[in-house]
Every structure is written in C-alpha cells, then in structure tokens.
Scaffold this active site. Structure first.
Site, short mmCIF file in Angstrom:
data_model
loop_
_atom_site.label_atom_id
_atom_site.label_comp_id
_atom_site.label_asym_id
_atom_site.label_seq_id
_atom_site.Cartn_x
_atom_site.Cartn_y
_atom_site.Cartn_z
CG ASN A 52 63.19 -8.87 45.00
OD1 ASN A 52 63.16 -10.03 45.38
ND2 ASN A 52 62.64 -7.88 45.69
CG ASP A 72 63.64 -2.28 37.49
OD1 ASP A 72 62.71 -3.02 37.14
OD2 ASP A 72 63.46 -1.13 37.91
CG ASP A 73 62.80 -5.04 43.35
OD1 ASP A 73 61.63 -4.95 42.93
OD2 ASP A 73 63.05 -5.19 44.55
CB SER A 74 62.17 0.46 41.58
OG SER A 74 62.92 0.38 40.40
CB THR A 122 69.18 -2.90 42.33
OG1 THR A 122 69.52 -2.15 43.50
CG2 THR A 122 70.34 -3.81 41.98
#
EC number: 3.6.1.67
Length: 195
Positions: A52, A72-74, A122
């Site tokens: 993502n 980012d992807d969280s 990330t």
C-alpha cells in the site's frame, strides 16, 4: 542535509503528524496538494502495509518524478483478536464504528481480554517512479482503561507504550515522538538515507 519530502496522502492529520516528525528530525515535508490538485489514489490492497505504501508513493511520483515522495500505511494489531484489523484497520473500524468514538470502542473491545496492541507503519520513498527505500516502525503497548492526556489526540490518548505508565498524550513531544510508530518508520527511512 535537509530533505524536502512530498507526503502522498489526503489525510490532513497524517500530513500534520509527518510534517512534525520530519521537522523533529530536521527535515521538511509538505502534502502533495501544495504541488498538485487533489488526486484519486488507487484503491488500497489488503496484501501488506508495504504494498500500500509503495503504490501511493509511486502514484504521486509518476506526476512529480523529480520529487522525494513518501507514503505510509499503518495498522493496528490486537493479540486478543488475531487476524482482525491490520492492513484493513481503517476500513474495518469505519464499518464497526461509523460515527462513534474509536477510543471508547477499543477500550471496551478489549475488556476482559489482553489489552496489548501493536501499531505498525511502513513508509515508502519514491523518486523518479521508483521505490528507493522502505522504512518500518512499530509501537507495542497496552490500551488504557480510559482516555488520558491532552498533548495529542486520537489513539495517543489510550495507547501506553510498553514499559511506560503514561499514555502517549500525557508525554511531552520529544518523548512522544520517540515512541510513535510512524516516527520510528520515518527514522528508519532517514537512517537508511544517512540522515
């Protein structure tokens, strides 16, 4: 050297947090909409945080190839509910709590169960339509029994980092930033860049 990063997200709160984190590490960041009109990002996958983050960074990098694009992807992971949330945290919580209080929901969700949580982030850096670095960060801790603190909002009012007694929102900014999953991912990325 101070880098200028373009942040690939629509989320104003995320932009503000990443700008604050970058500033803390003596870098600069700004939302992509200072350079482009609002974009319709491709739908996020359910595969991984990394996929993502890469997709979002590459999407904006195609339009601003010379810029340093970060995305980012969280997600939230709860040991009490394996397989729930994770990469789909935002979508699942939006369905479960359409207009409600997420903090109150999580506080009660873990009643009588493990109160442990893991927040993972990330972050991908894309330049010239290529992902050049990936940073990872996570925070482990417990969910408080009630909201505490005024120095931050959202989950920071209920997340207590492992080994601490205060929520993130009760901590001063330098201490809080050192624990944030997103800040740890940014720091990991900057370390790889030699910053």
């Amino acid at each position: 050297m101070k880098n200028n990063f373009i942040i690939a997200t629509h989320n104003i709160h995320k932009i503000k947090e990443i700008e604050t984190i970058l500033n803390f590490y003596r870098q600069h960041g700004e939302g992509y909409r200072k350079k482009l009109p609002q974009q319709a990002f491709p739908p996020e996958s359910t595969v991984s945080y990394e996929e993502n983050a890469k997709e979002k960074a590459l999407f904006i990098s195609q339009q601003l190839p010379a810029a340093k694009i970060i995305a980012d992807d969280s997600g939230l992971e709860l040991p009490a509910f394996p397989g729930r949330y994770g990469v789909q945290t935002a979508r699942e919580l939006a369905q479960e709590v359409p207009d409600g209080d997420l903090n109150d929901y999580l506080i009660h969700l873990v009643d009588g169960k493990s109160r442990q949580f893991i927040m993972k982030t990330t972050i991908a850096l894309a330049i010239n339509n290529q992902v050049v670095k990936i940073g990872h960060g996570q925070l482990k801790g417990t969910i408080a029994h009630a909201e505490r603190g005024v120095n931050a909002t959202g989950f920071d009012r209920i997340f207590i980092p492992a080994g601490e007694s205060q929520t993130l929102a009760e901590m001063d900014q330098p201490t809080r930033i050192s624990y944030l999953h997103r800040a740890r991912a940014v720091k990991n990325l900057l370390d790889q860049l030699g910053e």
